[in-house]
Design a protein around this motif. Structure first.
Motif, PDB file in Angstrom:
ATOM      1  N   PRO A 154     -18.604 -35.856  20.720  1.00 16.26           N
ATOM      2  CA  PRO A 154     -19.267 -36.267  19.474  1.00 16.26           C
ATOM      3  C   PRO A 154     -20.700 -35.765  19.314  1.00 16.26           C
ATOM      4  O   PRO A 154     -21.249 -35.797  18.212  1.00 16.26           O
ATOM      5  CB  PRO A 154     -19.242 -37.800  19.562  1.00 16.26           C
ATOM      6  CG  PRO A 154     -19.266 -38.088  21.034  1.00 16.26           C
ATOM      7  CD  PRO A 154     -18.453 -36.983  21.662  1.00 16.26           C
ATOM      8  N   ASP A 155     -21.330 -35.304  20.378  1.00 14.13           N
ATOM      9  CA  ASP A 155     -22.760 -34.976  20.331  1.00 14.13           C
ATOM     10  C   ASP A 155     -23.044 -33.527  20.724  1.00 14.13           C
ATOM     11  O   ASP A 155     -24.016 -33.222  21.400  1.00 14.13           O
ATOM     12  CB  ASP A 155     -23.538 -35.915  21.250  1.00 14.13           C
ATOM     13  CG  ASP A 155     -22.951 -35.951  22.673  1.00 14.13           C
ATOM     14  OD1 ASP A 155     -21.868 -35.368  22.867  1.00 14.13           O
ATOM     15  OD2 ASP A 155     -23.588 -36.541  23.561  1.00 14.13           O
ATOM     16  N   VAL A 156     -22.196 -32.609  20.275  1.00 14.66           N
ATOM     17  CA  VAL A 156     -22.321 -31.205  20.678  1.00 14.66           C
ATOM     18  C   VAL A 156     -23.528 -30.541  20.011  1.00 14.66           C
ATOM     19  O   VAL A 156     -23.737 -30.675  18.811  1.00 14.66           O
ATOM     20  CB  VAL A 156     -21.043 -30.423  20.320  1.00 14.66           C
ATOM     21  CG1 VAL A 156     -21.211 -28.951  20.678  1.00 14.66           C
ATOM     22  CG2 VAL A 156     -19.845 -31.012  21.032  1.00 14.66           C
ATOM     23  N   ASP A 157     -24.297 -29.809  20.804  1.00 13.95           N
ATOM     24  CA  ASP A 157     -25.406 -28.990  20.307  1.00 13.95           C
ATOM     25  C   ASP A 157     -25.033 -27.534  20.613  1.00 13.95           C
ATOM     26  O   ASP A 157     -25.234 -27.052  21.728  1.00 13.95           O
ATOM     27  CB  ASP A 157     -26.708 -29.381  21.007  1.00 13.95           C
ATOM     28  CG  ASP A 157     -27.917 -28.613  20.467  1.00 13.95           C
ATOM     29  OD1 ASP A 157     -27.722 -27.539  19.878  1.00 13.95           O
ATOM     30  OD2 ASP A 157     -29.044 -29.097  20.656  1.00 13.95           O
ATOM     31  N   SER A 197     -17.690 -34.756  28.843  1.00 14.40           N
ATOM     32  CA  SER A 197     -18.726 -35.063  27.855  1.00 14.40           C
ATOM     33  C   SER A 197     -19.650 -33.856  27.703  1.00 14.40           C
ATOM     34  O   SER A 197     -19.707 -32.986  28.597  1.00 14.40           O
ATOM     35  CB  SER A 197     -19.536 -36.291  28.257  1.00 14.40           C
ATOM     36  OG  SER A 197     -20.353 -36.003  29.381  1.00 14.40           O
ATOM     37  N   PHE A 198     -20.378 -33.806  26.585  1.00 11.43           N
ATOM     38  CA  PHE A 198     -21.303 -32.693  26.395  1.00 11.43           C
ATOM     39  C   PHE A 198     -22.454 -32.723  27.405  1.00 11.43           C
ATOM     40  O   PHE A 198     -22.827 -31.678  27.951  1.00 11.43           O
ATOM     41  CB  PHE A 198     -21.857 -32.678  24.967  1.00 11.43           C
ATOM     42  CG  PHE A 198     -22.713 -31.481  24.683  1.00 11.43           C
ATOM     43  CD1 PHE A 198     -22.155 -30.214  24.612  1.00 11.43           C
ATOM     44  CD2 PHE A 198     -24.083 -31.605  24.514  1.00 11.43           C
ATOM     45  CE1 PHE A 198     -22.940 -29.088  24.369  1.00 11.43           C
ATOM     46  CE2 PHE A 198     -24.871 -30.496  24.275  1.00 11.43           C
ATOM     47  CZ  PHE A 198     -24.301 -29.232  24.202  1.00 11.43           C
TER      48      PHE A 198
END
Length: 238
Positions: free
Chosen positions: A164-167, A217-218
């Motif tokens: 959900p928090d990909v950069d 997770s990222f």
């Protein structure tokens, strides 16, 4: 990753000149060949063969050009039809109409590009040493490796979408630091064959690790990349 760019790689340095290639069309730069040839001619004492661009217009090369175009599926006319076209408008204009020859830029920035097989034909006519080098270039799979690395990045991007928090910017920068040792815009367009192979393997391994649940997770992905970077840095300074 865009493919319609100009490839400038240290894998294609010829007598001190970097030979540029358009990755979308495959065209190689004739102006770069001219510069390389003049340097080599002065270094080795080769005789003058005329301007690089003029060699393709020599009548004795017309049949060679025809069969290159025929073999690669660019034309399907017979030889007499092709020669009639060349006699009417000249070889350069004919090649331009077939999208095998074009110029870009203006004045002192003008540069000429042509079909890579035609480029090799010209190099062969200039000198056997030049031909020997360019034959290797056309089989080094540099462009193929670059495109493959781009496809692997698409696979990696698809895999990380589950987080959900990909950069993506941070991810691309981390990959570039590991493979190239630094990050800058367009750096992948300058990658050598070995660097692009390393990038392809890295992206494929990361996508597999994510899909298999080893990286979940990222933040875990970025921690893993930082670990790889530290290991590589340590190995380089050891």
């Amino acid at each position: 990753m865009k493919t319609g760019v100009t490839l400038i790689s240290q894998s294609r340095v010829l007598f001190g000149e970097t030979i540029r290639q358009e990755t979308k069309t495959g065209s190689l730069n004739l102006s770069d060949l001219e510069k390389a040839y003049q340097k080599a001619r002065a270094l080795y004492g080769w005789g003058e063969k005329g301007k690089v661009q003029d060699i393709i217009s020599q009548k004795e090369n017309s049949e060679r050009v025809y069969y290159v175009l025929k073999e690669t599926g660019i034309i399907n006319s017979d030889f007499s039809e092709f020669m009639e076209m060349v006699e009417k408008q000249g070889m350069i204009k004919t090649l331009k109409e077939l999208n095998c020859y074009h110029a870009s830029g203006r004045s002192t920035n003008k540069t000429v590009w042509c079909n890579p097989y035609i480029w090799v034909l010209i190099a062969m006519e200039l000198n056997p040493m030049l031909y020997g080098k360019t034959v290797v270039w056309l089989t080094d799979q540099l462009v193929f490796n670059r495109i493959e690395a781009g496809q692997m990045y698409k696979g990696l991007s698809k895999a990380v979408y589950k987080f959900p928090d990909v950069d993506f910017s941070a991810l691309a920068k981390a990959l570039n630091h590991i493979v190239f040792g630094r990050h800058e815009t367009g750096i992948r367009n300058t990658g050598t064959e070995s660097e692009l192979r390393e990038l392809e393997r890295l992206e494929a391994n990361l996508a597999f690790s994510i899909d298999s649940g080893f990286i979940n997770s990222f933040p875990a992905l970025m921690d893993h990349l930082r670990s790889l970077w530290h290991k590589k840095s340590a190995a380089l300074t050891a």
